[in-house]
Design an enzyme around this catalytic site. Structure first.
Site, PDB file in Angstrom:
ATOM      1  N   CYS A 156       0.839  -1.226  -0.092  1.00 19.65           N
ATOM      2  CA  CYS A 156      -0.049  -0.004  -0.203  1.00 19.65           C
ATOM      3  C   CYS A 156       0.883   1.288  -0.180  1.00 19.65           C
ATOM      4  O   CYS A 156       0.333   2.331  -0.075  1.00 19.65           O
ATOM      5  CB  CYS A 156      -0.973   0.093   1.184  1.00 19.65           C
ATOM      6  SG  CYS A 156      -2.325  -1.191   1.228  1.00 19.65           S
TER       7      CYS A 156
HETATM    8  N1  CO8 Z   1     -19.828  -9.678   7.387  1.00 19.37           N
HETATM    9  C1  CO8 Z   1     -20.326 -10.183   8.679  1.00 19.37           C
HETATM   10  N2  CO8 Z   1     -19.819 -10.532   9.337  1.00 19.37           N
HETATM   11  C2  CO8 Z   1     -18.055 -10.422   9.441  1.00 19.37           C
HETATM   12  C3  CO8 Z   1     -17.608 -10.107   8.207  1.00 19.37           C
HETATM   13  C4  CO8 Z   1     -18.402  -9.873   7.178  1.00 19.37           C
HETATM   14  N3  CO8 Z   1     -18.169  -9.533   6.083  1.00 19.37           N
HETATM   15  N4  CO8 Z   1     -16.232 -10.107   8.410  1.00 19.37           N
HETATM   16  C5  CO8 Z   1     -16.051 -10.304   9.365  1.00 19.37           C
HETATM   17  N5  CO8 Z   1     -17.032 -10.520  10.146  1.00 19.37           N
HETATM   18  C6  CO8 Z   1     -17.291 -10.867  11.576  1.00 19.37           C
HETATM   19  C7  CO8 Z   1     -16.051 -11.552  12.326  1.00 19.37           C
HETATM   20  O1  CO8 Z   1     -16.045 -13.028  11.704  1.00 19.37           O
HETATM   21  C8  CO8 Z   1     -16.148 -11.384  13.490  1.00 19.37           C
HETATM   22  O2  CO8 Z   1     -16.942 -12.151  14.106  1.00 19.37           O
HETATM   23  P1  CO8 Z   1     -16.804 -12.856  15.676  1.00 19.37           P
HETATM   24  O3  CO8 Z   1     -16.778 -11.676  16.613  1.00 19.37           O
HETATM   25  O4  CO8 Z   1     -17.790 -13.523  15.937  1.00 19.37           O
HETATM   26  O5  CO8 Z   1     -15.519 -13.404  15.698  1.00 19.37           O
HETATM   27  C9  CO8 Z   1     -16.788  -9.874  13.785  1.00 19.37           C
HETATM   28  O6  CO8 Z   1     -17.241  -9.835  12.316  1.00 19.37           O
HETATM   29  C10 CO8 Z   1     -15.577  -8.935  13.827  1.00 19.37           C
HETATM   30  O7  CO8 Z   1     -14.489  -9.028  12.914  1.00 19.37           O
HETATM   31  P2  CO8 Z   1     -12.966  -8.333  12.930  1.00 19.37           P
HETATM   32  O8  CO8 Z   1     -12.707  -8.096  14.240  1.00 19.37           O
HETATM   33  O9  CO8 Z   1     -12.352  -9.055  12.026  1.00 19.37           O
HETATM   34  O10 CO8 Z   1     -13.853  -6.876  12.483  1.00 19.37           O
HETATM   35  P3  CO8 Z   1     -13.153  -5.519  12.551  1.00 19.37           P
HETATM   36  O11 CO8 Z   1     -14.087  -4.434  13.374  1.00 19.37           O
HETATM   37  O12 CO8 Z   1     -11.572  -5.386  12.939  1.00 19.37           O
HETATM   38  O13 CO8 Z   1     -13.166  -5.005  10.884  1.00 19.37           O
HETATM   39  C11 CO8 Z   1     -11.738  -4.945   9.086  1.00 19.37           C
HETATM   40  C12 CO8 Z   1     -12.234  -5.614   9.973  1.00 19.37           C
HETATM   41  C13 CO8 Z   1     -12.721  -3.757   8.342  1.00 19.37           C
HETATM   42  C14 CO8 Z   1     -10.888  -5.460   7.983  1.00 19.37           C
HETATM   43  C15 CO8 Z   1     -10.744  -3.737   9.866  1.00 19.37           C
HETATM   44  O14 CO8 Z   1     -10.033  -4.469  10.916  1.00 19.37           O
HETATM   45  C16 CO8 Z   1      -9.856  -2.973   9.119  1.00 19.37           C
HETATM   46  O15 CO8 Z   1     -10.201  -2.420   8.217  1.00 19.37           O
HETATM   47  N6  CO8 Z   1      -8.367  -3.084   9.512  1.00 19.37           N
HETATM   48  C17 CO8 Z   1      -7.419  -2.361   8.926  1.00 19.37           C
HETATM   49  C18 CO8 Z   1      -6.595  -3.347   8.136  1.00 19.37           C
HETATM   50  C19 CO8 Z   1      -5.533  -2.294   7.138  1.00 19.37           C
HETATM   51  O16 CO8 Z   1      -5.502  -1.227   7.312  1.00 19.37           O
HETATM   52  N7  CO8 Z   1      -4.983  -3.419   6.347  1.00 19.37           N
HETATM   53  C20 CO8 Z   1      -4.103  -2.906   5.246  1.00 19.37           C
HETATM   54  C21 CO8 Z   1      -4.148  -3.853   4.334  1.00 19.37           C
HETATM   55  S1  CO8 Z   1      -3.933  -3.137   2.618  1.00 19.37           S
HETATM   56  C22 CO8 Z   1      -2.281  -3.327   2.406  1.00 19.37           C
HETATM   57  O17 CO8 Z   1      -1.350  -3.078   3.320  1.00 19.37           O
HETATM   58  C23 CO8 Z   1      -1.945  -3.682   1.129  1.00 19.37           C
HETATM   59  C24 CO8 Z   1      -1.804  -4.840   0.538  1.00 19.37           C
HETATM   60  C25 CO8 Z   1      -2.005  -5.293  -0.799  1.00 19.37           C
HETATM   61  C26 CO8 Z   1      -3.327  -5.672  -1.231  1.00 19.37           C
HETATM   62  C27 CO8 Z   1      -3.729  -5.916  -2.578  1.00 19.37           C
HETATM   63  C28 CO8 Z   1      -4.145  -7.308  -2.891  1.00 19.37           C
HETATM   64  C29 CO8 Z   1      -5.627  -7.549  -2.916  1.00 19.37           C
END
Ligand code: CO8
Length: 378
Positions: A156
């Site tokens: 990123c």
């Molecule tokens: N629908 C419903 N429920 C869901 C879903 C969904 N789609 N997804 C997860 N859940 C559930 C989980 O199973 C979990 O359930 P439980 O509590 O029962 O275990 C619950 O929701 C909460 O899950 P999370 O704790 O995972 O949820 P978060 O609140 O943390 O949100 C996010 C998830 C949105 C992904 C969040 O953590 C986020 O945005 N984090 C930032 C990460 C970030 O900045 N990453 C950067 C990556 S990009 C990068 O560096 C480039 C890489 C290259 C990529 C290019 C190729 C593709």
């Protein structure tokens, strides 16, 4: 040392717009079928049923409302769940080069420049469609640019790291005009079958044209944003991985297919990266002698709405107005390295000559890159 300015930006947006509801409908169908197909194993306890995704969760957890993808049909087909791309001949322009050329042309037009004025092309992105020849060299040839070109990957942060390379090349006299391109075809590496990852990304390509100020077009032709400083930092983390690579076919035992796609511990990433980014920006601005209250706009990496609010609030010490840290996640989702540049490209109105702003990326690695800017002219 020469002063360096950004004189143009460009954006390529694919035609295929996909809403959260469309994505969720497709994954729901695929998940129900998978659970039916595996009902015996699930009943025996050999595997667990997959959970159904939710649009409400996506918007609330991430701020993502919609994204553009290079092939909507393939992505939404519950029996395929990935883009369907025509294999191109070696005599045809590759897909990544094609979207680079489109974004580059807009940046050149904005700056009033011809492709023959360019003598360095840097392609920086999270995923390159091949190892070589470099996509950047293909773009250089397709545009009719001169000089040299190369590809690089800092996930990123590829745009800000490439901008620093471009600035250094200009300051050292290795080039007079550098085109930085970020062709992010994230849908090729997104696991659309996993509800925790399927909504995160979108496809796009951005372009930034860098020139030495003494070479830049005369006032009136276009905007000029002086690069006051760049700063990069990396710190190793396994929390965001993609293990696709040329040794995959040699490894024993073979990797799981999901290991060859993007995966992350999103919650841990958010918790660790937000304070790192806010501190990085605070120190970079302080070292440059720019008080934070003089920063008119923050074009941050676009991964998560909550993360951007937290970083901006920590840095400025107060709640931040939406226009001070523009968000494009609602329309574009996370376009990896293109995200902060899209925010800059689309939301830089209202800043006057002499005012300061910051472009900042963060992501896998971990990696953080910041570019301090001052608008020189409208
Ligand atoms: N629908 C419903 N429920 C869901 C879903 C969904 N789609 N997804 C997860 N859940 C559930 C989980 O199973 C979990 O359930 P439980 O509590 O029962 O275990 C619950 O929701 C909460 O899950 P999370 O704790 O995972 O949820 P978060 O609140 O943390 O949100 C996010 C998830 C949105 C992904 C969040 O953590 C986020 O945005 N984090 C930032 C990460 C970030 O900045 N990453 C950067 C990556 S990009 C990068 O560096 C480039 C890489 C290259 C990529 C290019 C190729 C593709």
């Amino acid at each position: 040392l020469s002063r360096v300015v950004i004189t143009g930006t460009g954006l390529f947006t694919p035609e295929g717009g996909v809403t959260n509801d469309e994505l969720v409908a497709s994954l729901t169908t695929a998940t129900q079928r998978w659970n039916e197909d595996h009902s015996a194993e699930i009943a025996r306890g050999d595997c667990t049923a997959r959970d159904i995704p939710s649009s409400k969760f996506i918007l609330r957890a991430s701020g993502v409302g919609h994204r553009y993808v290079i092939d909507k049909e393939g992505v939404l087909d519950p029996t395929r769940m990935r883009p369907r791309l025509r294999k191109r001949g070696e005599d045809e322009l590759s897909l990544q080069a094609e979207i680079c050329v489109a974004a580059a042309r807009e940046a050149l037009a904005q700056a009033g420049r011809e492709a023959s004025d360019i003598d360095a092309v840097v392609v920086g992105c999270s995923n390159l469609q091949r190892a070589y020849p470099a996509v950047a060299i293909e773009v250089q040839a397709a545009l009719g640019a001169r000089g040299f070109a190369y590809d690089m990957n800092v996930a990123c942060s590829s745009a800000t790291f490439a901008i620093q390379n471009g600035v250094d090349a200009l300051r050292c006299g290795h080039a007079r005009r550098v085109l930085v391109l970020n062709p992010e075809l994230t849908s090729g590496h997104t696991n659309f079958e996993a509800r925790e990852f399927h909504f995160i990304f979108g496809d796009a390509c951005t372009a930034v044209l860098l020139e030495r100020e003494d070479d830049a077009a005369p006032a009136g032709v276009g905007e000029a944003w002086e690069v006051l400083g760049t700063r990069l930092v990396t710190q190793f983390s396994n929390n965001i991985r993609n293990d696709a690579g040329f040794l995959n076919r040699c490894e024993e035992p073979a990797r799981e297919p999901r290991e060859l796609l993007f995966r992350q511990n999103g919650r841990q990433v958010a918790n660790e990266v937000c304070p790192m980014v806010a501190e990085h920006l605070r120190v970079h601005l302080a070292d440059a002698g720019i008080p934070v209250e003089r920063v008119k706009r923050l074009w941050l990496h676009q991964a998560n709405l909550g993360m951007n609010r937290t970083i901006a609030k920590t840095l400025l010490g107060r709640e931040v107005l939406p226009e001070e840290a523009p968000v494009i996640l609602d329309e574009y989702a996370n376009t990896s390295s293109a995200g902060s540049v899209i925010a800059f490209h689309k939301h830089r109105g209202g800043i006057g000559a002499g005012e300061h702003a910051v472009l900042c990326s963060f992501g896998a690695g971990y990696s953080i890159g910041s570019v301090l800017l001052r608008k020189l002219r409208d």
